[in-house]
Design an enzyme around this catalytic site. Structure first.
Site, PDB file in Angstrom:
ATOM      1  N   GLY A 201       0.404  -1.506   9.044  1.00 15.56           N
ATOM      2  CA  GLY A 201       1.599  -0.696   8.818  1.00 15.56           C
ATOM      3  C   GLY A 201       2.549  -0.751   9.990  1.00 15.56           C
ATOM      4  N   ARG A 202       2.316   0.119  10.977  1.00 15.50           N
ATOM      5  CA  ARG A 202       3.268   0.286  12.077  1.00 15.50           C
ATOM      6  C   ARG A 202       3.614  -1.003  12.820  1.00 15.50           C
ATOM      7  NH1 ARG A 202       0.222   5.752  13.695  1.00 15.50           N
ATOM      8  NH2 ARG A 202      -1.399   4.514  12.689  1.00 15.50           N
TER       9      ARG A 202
ATOM     10  N   LYS B 242       0.842  -1.197   0.000  1.00 17.99           N
ATOM     11  CA  LYS B 242       0.000   0.000   0.000  1.00 17.99           C
ATOM     12  C   LYS B 242       0.879   1.250   0.000  1.00 17.99           C
ATOM     13  CE  LYS B 242      -2.358   1.979   3.516  1.00 17.99           C
ATOM     14  NZ  LYS B 242      -2.427   3.428   3.290  1.00 17.99           N
TER      15      LYS B 242
ATOM     16  N   ASP C 146      -3.137   4.228  -2.418  1.00 18.68           N
ATOM     17  CA  ASP C 146      -4.175   4.678  -1.481  1.00 18.68           C
ATOM     18  C   ASP C 146      -4.133   6.207  -1.353  1.00 18.68           C
ATOM     19  OD1 ASP C 146      -6.089   4.697   0.551  1.00 18.68           O
ATOM     20  OD2 ASP C 146      -4.616   4.316   2.129  1.00 18.68           O
TER      21      ASP C 146
ATOM     22  N   LYS D 193      -6.996   8.140  -1.659  1.00 20.78           N
ATOM     23  CA  LYS D 193      -8.301   8.592  -1.121  1.00 20.78           C
ATOM     24  C   LYS D 193      -8.807   9.848  -1.825  1.00 20.78           C
ATOM     25  CE  LYS D 193      -7.460   6.695   3.495  1.00 20.78           C
ATOM     26  NZ  LYS D 193      -6.029   6.325   3.380  1.00 20.78           N
TER      27      LYS D 193
ATOM     28  N   ASP E  41     -13.120  14.973  -4.649  1.00 20.66           N
ATOM     29  CA  ASP E  41     -13.236  16.254  -5.366  1.00 20.66           C
ATOM     30  C   ASP E  41     -14.559  16.227  -6.126  1.00 20.66           C
ATOM     31  OD1 ASP E  41     -12.546  18.662  -6.869  1.00 20.66           O
ATOM     32  OD2 ASP E  41     -10.473  18.224  -6.321  1.00 20.66           O
TER      33      ASP E  41
ATOM     34  N   THR F  48     -10.793   4.613  10.139  1.00 23.12           N
ATOM     35  CA  THR F  48     -10.655   3.811  11.375  1.00 23.12           C
ATOM     36  C   THR F  48     -10.070   4.635  12.529  1.00 23.12           C
ATOM     37  OG1 THR F  48      -8.671   2.946  10.313  1.00 23.12           O
ATOM     38  CG2 THR F  48     -10.550   1.475  10.437  1.00 23.12           C
TER      39      THR F  48
HETATM   40  O1  C5P Z   1       0.170   1.895  10.796  1.00 22.39           O
HETATM   41  P1  C5P Z   1      -1.242   1.409  10.634  1.00 22.39           P
HETATM   42  O2  C5P Z   1      -1.376  -0.095  10.652  1.00 22.39           O
HETATM   43  O3  C5P Z   1      -2.232   2.087  11.564  1.00 22.39           O
HETATM   44  O4  C5P Z   1      -1.585   1.861   9.139  1.00 22.39           O
HETATM   45  C1  C5P Z   1      -2.858   1.885   8.612  1.00 22.39           C
HETATM   46  C2  C5P Z   1      -2.787   2.414   7.208  1.00 22.39           C
HETATM   47  O5  C5P Z   1      -4.093   2.345   6.658  1.00 22.39           O
HETATM   48  C3  C5P Z   1      -2.328   3.854   7.061  1.00 22.39           C
HETATM   49  O6  C5P Z   1      -1.517   3.916   5.892  1.00 22.39           O
HETATM   50  C4  C5P Z   1      -3.603   4.650   6.834  1.00 22.39           C
HETATM   51  O7  C5P Z   1      -3.412   5.725   5.946  1.00 22.39           O
HETATM   52  C5  C5P Z   1      -4.514   3.613   6.196  1.00 22.39           C
HETATM   53  N1  C5P Z   1      -5.947   3.786   6.391  1.00 22.39           N
HETATM   54  C6  C5P Z   1      -6.534   3.803   7.637  1.00 22.39           C
HETATM   55  N2  C5P Z   1      -7.896   3.960   7.753  1.00 22.39           N
HETATM   56  C7  C5P Z   1      -8.662   4.078   6.675  1.00 22.39           C
HETATM   57  C8  C5P Z   1      -8.066   4.044   5.407  1.00 22.39           C
HETATM   58  C9  C5P Z   1      -6.692   3.890   5.309  1.00 22.39           C
HETATM   59  O8  C5P Z   1      -5.841   3.645   8.638  1.00 22.39           O
HETATM   60  N3  C5P Z   1      -9.969   4.170   6.776  1.00 22.39           N
END
Ligand code: C5P
Length: 233
Positions: free
Chosen positions: A208-209, A31, A60, A62, A65, A119
């Site tokens: 991610g993290r 992503k 991603d 998002k 517009d 989220t």
């Molecule tokens: O680090 P973490 O696991 O929280 O990363 C979640 C990823 O998902 C981030 O890149 C964030 O931009 C993305 N995201 C999100 N909630 C959404 C859509 C995308 O956390 N509704």
């Protein structure tokens, strides 16, 4: 259930080093979000494919517009050859339909997913802005996305199953906010485990993290795949 790795590190070199560590996981979706794309652009997408051509790319950005601007931007994303993109469902049915009419004639087009409620919103945060219950509004936005012929939506694990009941089982749900092994929630509020995602029929989990901040990202990814298999059995 597929795993998407959120590649949100602070330099291109760190992102590429992480991918090199994970290049033997060919089913991994990568992503690329706002941070990485704004900084490293289109060449970065090419670098990902150089590391492993089987990696699928989820861009991603998002998009949000007016309909024509969104459709133009979605068309340009499709021309990059990526496999999945995101737009905001709150842009409305007209915008979503315009995007799908623009992309459907293409020989190869990315999956198009609509963001419902981030989220990072708690129900209280959401009420302050929209004066609506988060779950009701996520279902409402997902229904609009389904009626507009999108491929699926982005939601929390706690809305995924209900959204499938209101649309179809094959309408894709992609769920960020996954904390597989009790990690810190960071800025995420509606957080779930891999088992929550599985029980709620999530098609894609985004993490991610918990992966890239760990000392051994490879072992975390291995454990995530093991956990997915465990849920299936
Ligand atoms: O680090 P973490 O696991 O929280 O990363 C979640 C990823 O998902 C981030 O890149 C964030 O931009 C993305 N995201 C999100 N909630 C959404 C859509 C995308 O956390 N509704």
């Amino acid at each position: 259930m597929e795993l998407c790795l959120a590649l949100d590190l602070s330099t291109k070199e760190q992102n590429l080093a992480l991918l090199n560590m994970l290049k033997n996981f060919p089913k991994l979706w990568i992503k690329v979000g706002l941070r990485s794309f704004i900084r490293d652009g289109i060449p970065f997408l090419e670098s990902i494919k150089t590391i492993n051509p089987d990696f699928k790319i989820f861009l991603d950005l998002k998009l949000y517009d007016i309909p024509n601007t969104m459709a133009d931007a979605a068309f340009e994303c499709a021309n990059l050859g990526v496999d999945m993109i995101t737009i905001h469902t709150s842009s409305g049915k007209n915008a979503m339909q315009t995007i799908m009419e623009r992309l459907t004639p293409l020989k190869k087009r990315p999956l198009v997913l609509g963001v419902t409620a981030l989220t990072s919103f708690s129900n209280e945060d959401f009420q302050t802005i929209y004066h609506k219950n988060i779950q009701d509004q996520a279902i409402n936005l997902a229904t609009l996305a389904y009626q507009s012929a999108l491929d699926g939506i982005v939601c929390s694990v706690f809305e995924s199953l209900e959204i499938k009941k209101h649309t179809t089982n094959s309408f894709i749900t992609l769920t960020p906010g996954i904390r597989p092994f009790n990690e810190n929630n960071d800025d995420q509020k509606r957080v779930g485990t891999i088992l929550d995602a599985f029980k709620n029929k999530s098609d894609f989990i985004v993490i991610g993290r918990p992966i890239y901040k760990h000392d051994s990202p490879k072992s975390v990814v291995e454990n995530i795949y093991k956990e997915i298999e465990k849920c299936k059995s």
